[in-house]
Design an enzyme around this catalytic site. Structure first.
Site, PDB file in Angstrom:
ATOM      1  N   HIS A   1       0.813  -1.230   0.000  1.00  0.00           N
ATOM      2  CA  HIS A   1       0.000   0.000   0.000  1.00  0.00           C
ATOM      3  C   HIS A   1       0.842   1.274   0.000  1.00  0.00           C
ATOM      4  O   HIS A   1       0.299   2.359  -0.210  1.00  0.00           O
ATOM      5  CB  HIS A   1      -0.921   0.037   1.226  1.00  0.00           C
ATOM      6  CG  HIS A   1      -1.935  -1.062   1.273  1.00  0.00           C
ATOM      7  ND1 HIS A   1      -2.821  -1.304   0.244  1.00  0.00           N
ATOM      8  CD2 HIS A   1      -2.206  -1.998   2.227  1.00  0.00           C
ATOM      9  CE1 HIS A   1      -3.596  -2.337   0.577  1.00  0.00           C
ATOM     10  NE2 HIS A   1      -3.235  -2.777   1.759  1.00  0.00           N
TER      11      HIS A   1
ATOM     12  N   ASP B   1      -2.758 -10.864  -1.722  1.00  0.00           N
ATOM     13  CA  ASP B   1      -3.268 -10.306  -0.467  1.00  0.00           C
ATOM     14  C   ASP B   1      -4.762  -9.972  -0.651  1.00  0.00           C
ATOM     15  O   ASP B   1      -5.203  -9.656  -1.753  1.00  0.00           O
ATOM     16  CB  ASP B   1      -2.467  -9.033  -0.165  1.00  0.00           C
ATOM     17  CG  ASP B   1      -2.663  -8.512   1.238  1.00  0.00           C
ATOM     18  OD1 ASP B   1      -1.750  -8.700   2.067  1.00  0.00           O
ATOM     19  OD2 ASP B   1      -3.713  -7.890   1.513  1.00  0.00           O
TER      20      ASP B   1
ATOM     21  N   HIS C   1      -6.311  -7.461   0.267  1.00  0.00           N
ATOM     22  CA  HIS C   1      -6.509  -6.039  -0.011  1.00  0.00           C
ATOM     23  C   HIS C   1      -5.890  -5.679  -1.367  1.00  0.00           C
ATOM     24  O   HIS C   1      -4.856  -6.248  -1.746  1.00  0.00           O
ATOM     25  CB  HIS C   1      -5.869  -5.190   1.086  1.00  0.00           C
ATOM     26  CG  HIS C   1      -6.405  -5.474   2.462  1.00  0.00           C
ATOM     27  ND1 HIS C   1      -5.808  -6.381   3.312  1.00  0.00           N
ATOM     28  CD2 HIS C   1      -7.497  -4.985   3.109  1.00  0.00           C
ATOM     29  CE1 HIS C   1      -6.517  -6.438   4.439  1.00  0.00           C
ATOM     30  NE2 HIS C   1      -7.541  -5.613   4.345  1.00  0.00           N
TER      31      HIS C   1
ATOM     32  N   ASP D   1      -4.117 -13.085   4.212  1.00  0.00           N
ATOM     33  CA  ASP D   1      -5.393 -12.598   4.760  1.00  0.00           C
ATOM     34  C   ASP D   1      -6.661 -12.981   3.988  1.00  0.00           C
ATOM     35  O   ASP D   1      -7.762 -12.692   4.491  1.00  0.00           O
ATOM     36  CB  ASP D   1      -5.341 -11.089   5.078  1.00  0.00           C
ATOM     37  CG  ASP D   1      -4.659 -10.260   4.012  1.00  0.00           C
ATOM     38  OD1 ASP D   1      -4.395 -10.785   2.926  1.00  0.00           O
ATOM     39  OD2 ASP D   1      -4.391  -9.064   4.286  1.00  0.00           O
TER      40      ASP D   1
HETATM   41 ZN   LIG Z   1      -3.932  -7.320   3.324  1.00  0.00          ZN
END
Ligand SMILES: [Zn+2]
Length: 377
Positions: free
Chosen positions: A128, A163, A165, A252
Site C-alpha cells: 500500500h 493479499d 486487499h 489474509d
Molecule cells: Zn492485506
C-alpha cells in the site's frame, strides 16, 4: 533451488503491541519450520539506503519518514499518512522498513544474477505504500523497489498480489509503465480497504491493459478464487511472458482472518501456490520472487506461509503440526490450533458455496477478459 531471505532486523518494523502487522507472525513461521527438524538457512540482506528508495519514493517523503522515525518533529506529518491508527509514528520504523525493502531488493538481485530461480523473502510485501505517503501499515514499498531494479536491467516483470486487499501502491507506481504488469486479486473495494482495484483500472499510456484487477465478492471460497487464477492470471501471464514474477503472498484471504471476509482454507492456499509456481515455470522463465504481506489470523498465517516454504523447498507436507510447537503457541496466544497444517474438514465443509457469489465472480472474470481483448492480440 529456492533461496530464503530474512533478517532479524525486520523486527524493527514493529508498529506497536496492539498493531495487527506483528513481527510475531514471521517468528512463528520460522519456529514452525525449525520445530519440523528442518535447518532454516537464509541469506541476510542489508537495509536499502534512503538514496536507493528514491527509485520509487519522493525525496521529501523519505526525509520525513527518517526524521519521524528518529523522533524529530516534522511539520504537517499527517500529509505523509502518519499519526493514524494504521500508521502510527514509531521509533526505528524507517530502519525496519529499509531492511524489509533491502530483503525484497536482494530477492530481485538474486533472480537477476541467476543465483536462484525461486526466492522467498520472509518479510516485505508492503504493497500500500505510495510515492509520498504511508498507507495501510506500509511505509516503504519494497515490492516497487525490487520491480524497478529488474526493469532497470531491461526485464519485463509481472506482479501478482494475492493479499486480500488491493495492491494499490504498486499499481499506482507502475500505472503507465509498459514493462510492468500488475494483477491484484482482492475482496471488492466496495467492502474493504483501500476501496480501489476495479475492473476498469486498466493502466494508461504504455501501461494500458497491463494493470489487471479482480475484485472478488465477500465470502468467496477457494474454488471460485482458484478459477480467477486459471481464467485471468494464467492468460495474462501467457500473453505478457515476463522475465520474472513477483508475488505478494498475503495470507489474509483465509477464512479466519479478522480484517477481511474471504473464505480460503490452508488447503486452498496450497493449491493456489502450486498453480502460481506452475505458471511461473511455464510463462515467467521459471523465475518467482515471493514476499509475505498481510495475514492477521495468528492460527492460520504461520501454517500458510510454512506451506509455501515446504512447497518451494519440495519437502512433503508433514501429517501433523509438531506437538511441541502447537502447545507452545497455544499457551502463548491462548488460541487453539488445528492438528495439521490444513484446516479441519468440518470447517472446510461448512464454507457456504453460494451460487450467486460464484456467478458474480465468473461475470467479473469475463468482464476483465472482455476489457483487455482488444489490446491482448
Ligand atoms: Zn492485506
Amino acid at each position: 533451488m529456492c533461496r530464503i531471505i530474512y533478517s532479524e532486523k525486520y523486527n524493527l518494523y514493529n508498529l506497536g503491541p496492539e498493531h495487527p502487522f506483528s513481527p510475531l507472525r514471521v517468528e512463528m513461521v520460522i519456529d514452525l519450520i525449525r520445530s519440523l527438524g528442518l535447518n532454516f538457512e537464509f541469506t541476510e540482506p542489508s537495509a536499502v539506503s534512503p538514496e536507493e528508495l528514491e527509485a520509487v519514493h519522493d525525496k521529501e517523503y523519505i526525509q520525513a519518514v527518517e526524521d519521524l522515525s528518529a523522533g524529530k518533529e516534522v511539520a504537517g506529518f499527517s500529509k505523509y499518512g502518519f499519526g493514524t491508527q494504521d500508521n502510527p509514528i514509531v521509533k526505528g520504523m524507517a530502519e525496519g522498513a529499509r531492511y524489509h525493502a533491502g530483503g525484497t531488493l536482494l530477492g530481485a538481485k538474486t533472480l537477476l544474477n541467476g543465483d536462484a530461480k525461486k526466492v522467498i523473502q520472509f518479510g516485505g510485501g508492503l504493497h500500500h505504500a505510495q510515492s509520498s505517503m504511508a498507507s495501510g501499515f506500509c511505509i516503504y514499498n519494497d515490492l516497487a523497489v525490487a520491480i524497478k531494479e529488474m526493469t532497470n536491467a531491461g526485464w519485463h516483470v509481472a506482479y501478482l498480489d494475492l493479499d486480500v486487499h488491493h495492491g494499490d501502491g504498486v499499481q499506482k507506481m507502475f500505472y503507465s509503465d509498459g514493462e510492468v504488469m500488475t494483477i491484484s486479486l482482492h475482496e471488492s473495494g466496495e467492502f474493504l480497504y483501500p476501496g480501489s482495484g476495479w475492473v476498469y483500472e486498466l493502466g494508461q499510456g504504455m501501461g494500458r491493459s497491463l494493470k489487471i484487477n479482480v475484485p472478488l465478492e465477500p465470502f468467496t471460497e477457494g474454488d471460485s478464487y482458484l478459477e480467477a487464477v486459471k481464467k485471468v492470471v494464467a492468460p495474462a501471464l501467457s500473453w505478457f511472458r515476463p522475465d520474472a514474477l513477483v508475488i505478494q503472498s498475503g495470507a489474509d484471504p483465509h477464512f479466519s482472518d479478522p480484517l477481511a471476509d474471504l473464505l480460503l482454507t490452508a488447503q486452498d492456499f496450497e493449491k493456489i501456490y502450486r498453480e502460481v509456481i506452475t505458471l511461473a515455470d511455464k510463462h515467467c522463465k521459471g523465475r518467482a520472487l515471493f514476499t509475505f504481506g498481510g495475514g492477521y489470523s495468528l492460527t492460520a498465517t504461520p501454517r500458510i506461509w510454512a506451506l509455501l516454504y515446504l512447497i518451494l523447498k519440495d519437502i512433503p507436507v508433514p501429517e501433523k503440526l509438531p506437538a511441541e510447537w502447537k502447545e507452545k503457541w497455544e499457551k502463548k496466544l491462548n488460541k487453539k490450533f488445528p492438528e495439521t497444517f490444513y484446516d479441519p474438514l468440518p470447517a472446510y465443509d461448512e464454507i457456504p458455496r453460494k451460487p450467486e457469489i460464484v456467478r458474480t465472480n465468473k461475470d467479473t472474470y469475463q468482464r476483465i477478459m472482455d476489457s483487455v481483448a482488444a489490446d491482448w492480440l
